[in-house]
Design a protein around this motif. Structure first.
Motif, PDB file in Angstrom:
ATOM      1  N   VAL A   1       1.327  -1.237  -0.344  1.00 11.75           N
ATOM      2  CA  VAL A   1      -0.368   0.243  -0.105  1.00 11.75           C
ATOM      3  C   VAL A   1       1.020   0.995  -0.069  1.00 11.75           C
ATOM      4  CG1 VAL A   1      -1.946  -1.400   0.503  1.00 11.75           C
ATOM      5  CG2 VAL A   1      -0.458  -0.268   3.011  1.00 11.75           C
TER       6      VAL A   1
ATOM      7  N   PRO B   1       1.707   2.806  -4.219  1.00  9.72           N
ATOM      8  CA  PRO B   1       1.535   3.884  -4.620  1.00  9.72           C
ATOM      9  C   PRO B   1       1.690   5.046  -4.426  1.00  9.72           C
ATOM     10  CG  PRO B   1      -0.166   1.687  -4.147  1.00  9.72           C
ATOM     11  CD  PRO B   1       1.726   1.245  -3.919  1.00  9.72           C
ATOM     12  N   LEU B   2       1.096   5.515  -2.686  1.00  7.91           N
ATOM     13  CA  LEU B   2       1.109   6.277  -2.314  1.00  7.91           C
ATOM     14  C   LEU B   2       2.419   7.591  -2.715  1.00  7.91           C
ATOM     15  CD1 LEU B   2      -0.240   8.593   0.086  1.00  7.91           C
ATOM     16  CD2 LEU B   2       0.857   6.825   1.587  1.00  7.91           C
TER      17      LEU B   2
ATOM     18  N   ALA C   1       1.644   8.301  -5.712  1.00  2.00           N
ATOM     19  CA  ALA C   1       0.815   9.533  -5.851  1.00  2.00           C
ATOM     20  C   ALA C   1       0.773  10.577  -5.519  1.00  2.00           C
ATOM     21  CB  ALA C   1      -0.611   9.315  -5.146  1.00  2.00           C
TER      22      ALA C   1
ATOM     23  N   VAL D   1      -6.615  10.030  -5.716  1.00  3.91           N
ATOM     24  CA  VAL D   1      -6.104   9.282  -6.097  1.00  3.91           C
ATOM     25  C   VAL D   1      -4.985   8.809  -4.685  1.00  3.91           C
ATOM     26  CG1 VAL D   1      -4.182   8.183  -6.548  1.00  3.91           C
ATOM     27  CG2 VAL D   1      -5.289   9.075  -8.442  1.00  3.91           C
TER      28      VAL D   1
ATOM     29  N   LYS E   1      -7.476   7.425  -1.822  1.00  4.79           N
ATOM     30  CA  LYS E   1      -8.585   6.461  -1.793  1.00  4.79           C
ATOM     31  C   LYS E   1      -6.220   5.590  -1.092  1.00  4.79           C
ATOM     32  CE  LYS E   1      -9.082   1.784  -3.182  1.00  4.79           C
ATOM     33  NZ  LYS E   1      -8.542   1.399  -2.161  1.00  4.79           N
ATOM     34  N   CYS E   2      -5.048   6.325  -1.657  1.00  4.12           N
ATOM     35  CA  CYS E   2      -3.944   5.279  -1.313  1.00  4.12           C
ATOM     36  C   CYS E   2      -3.774   6.113   0.441  1.00  4.12           C
ATOM     37  CB  CYS E   2      -2.698   6.144  -2.203  1.00  4.12           C
ATOM     38  SG  CYS E   2      -2.504   5.698  -3.212  1.00  4.12           S
TER      39      CYS E   2
ATOM     40  N   ASP F   1      -6.188   2.962   2.840  1.00  4.51           N
ATOM     41  CA  ASP F   1      -4.627   2.330   2.208  1.00  4.51           C
ATOM     42  C   ASP F   1      -4.579   1.577   3.006  1.00  4.51           C
ATOM     43  OD1 ASP F   1      -7.328   1.330   0.499  1.00  4.51           O
ATOM     44  OD2 ASP F   1      -5.981   0.917  -1.090  1.00  4.51           O
ATOM     45  N   ALA F   2      -3.338   2.946   3.496  1.00  2.00           N
ATOM     46  CA  ALA F   2      -2.407   3.202   4.225  1.00  2.00           C
ATOM     47  C   ALA F   2      -2.476   3.478   5.249  1.00  2.00           C
ATOM     48  CB  ALA F   2      -1.096   4.061   3.835  1.00  2.00           C
TER      49      ALA F   2
ATOM     50  N   ASN G   1      -0.633   8.735   7.797  1.00  2.00           N
ATOM     51  CA  ASN G   1      -1.640   8.756   6.748  1.00  2.00           C
ATOM     52  C   ASN G   1      -2.881   9.557   6.565  1.00  2.00           C
ATOM     53  OD1 ASN G   1       0.092   7.102   5.203  1.00  2.00           O
ATOM     54  ND2 ASN G   1      -0.505   5.414   6.464  1.00  2.00           N
TER      55      ASN G   1
END
Lengths: 204, 204
Positions: B78, B81-82, B85, B102, B105-106, B109-110, B164
């Motif tokens: 996770v 992609p963060l 982004a 984006v 969402k990241c 998840d994180a 996060n």
């Protein structure tokens, strides 16, 4: 050793690795996180004013990481003869005297290694405190995680000092080691909790 | 992965592994120590009365150890992609809107992975509390070390939830996750400290 192998060996009923090695590994994780923060700080214009100091701390943390792994190995080396000493016969008077003498030496050795883990944990915490103030703000949460893992190495190793000193016959020596451990435990917890609380506040 | 390799990767400035993986690994060490204590307890006449319960806990701790390693991997999955982004362009209005979507969402998840680490840390602490009471007295110090490492996994992961959620635009969701993390952090620290203090007292 692979991580899964170490965990499975730790989880087994085998005499080593045990709590001593796990405490040292916690400290190694804490010092590695400190290095990560230092690596994310050096070379950045924003932190150029203390570039030299951070580079110095980076080297110290690398040495601490290696020291923790060394201490994990030493912990296994001092535990094996202690486990053997426990199994020495003690039905006759001279057997008892011999066993006591061997035990005393093994217990002392097994107390000194976790004291060294505590010392390395405190050094790591001192550096993490500086990184909390001067390290990249992008990685401040990693300073907090490192502080928790270094705290676990100090508090975990204190348990191993205690479990060994309690069986020592030389109570003067035992109490001297306990006092050292108590003092380091108090200092380590205070330092780690202060760093952690401040970072938690910054992230709130 | 070998232990030294993991530590060196952690120490580097590479985006993963980071504090999330280190917290999860701390939890894996704590659950492995719990298994060690359980393994030293089962099959002993002295503890035959709760043999069944300890065997059950042994299985649960094994699952928790694997869960922690899984979560360490998920944390890397996770974070990648963060990190990407963060590097998306945001000079035009539509770029900014896309990047924000984006990122949101990241970040969610994180935040969810470290919450799971905290949950697994609390489960580990619950079991260690039972082992403190019913596990082999020979290994009580290892319960204390395990509690400290599980504590580090809970408190360490709380940092990663915070880092996060603080950038999330959906403040309602962010505060909901923060409340969950705060509640688990408080409970984990209290539980770990209580177990540790009682064992320290027994060893004094």
């Amino acid at each position: 050793m692979r991580i899964e192998e170490f965990l499975d060996a730790l989880a087994s009923g085998a005499p080593v690795p045990g709590g001593g090695g796990a405490s040292a590994l916690g400290g190694a994780l804490g010092s590695a996180l400190g290095q990560m923060v230092a690596n994310l700080t050096v070379g950045k214009k924003k932190y150029a004013c203390w570039e030299g100091e951070i580079r110095e701390l980076l080297g110290q943390l690398g040495r601490l990481q290696r020291r923790f792994l060394e201490l994990a190995r030493e912990d296994e080396e001092v535990f094996a003869p202690l486990a053997e000493a426990y199994r020495l016969p003690a039905s006759k008077e001279e057997e008892r005297a011999f066993k006591e003498q061997v035990m005393e030496k093994c217990l002392l050795d097994a107390s000194l290694v976790p004291l060294e883990v505590m010392r390395a944990g405190l050094e790591t915490l001192d550096i993490l405190k500086v990184l909390e103030e001067k390290g990249s703000v992008m990685a401040v949460s990693d300073v907090g995680v490192g502080a928790q893992l270094a705290r676990a190495s100090v508090a975990g190793a204190a348990m191993n000092v205690r479990i060994n000193t309690r069986s020592m016959k030389d109570r003067g020596k035992a109490e001297e080691l306990n006092r050292k451990a108590d003092e380091m435990l108090k200092r380590g917890m205070e330092q780690a909790d202060a760093v952690y609380e401040r970072i938690l506040l910054r992230l709130s």
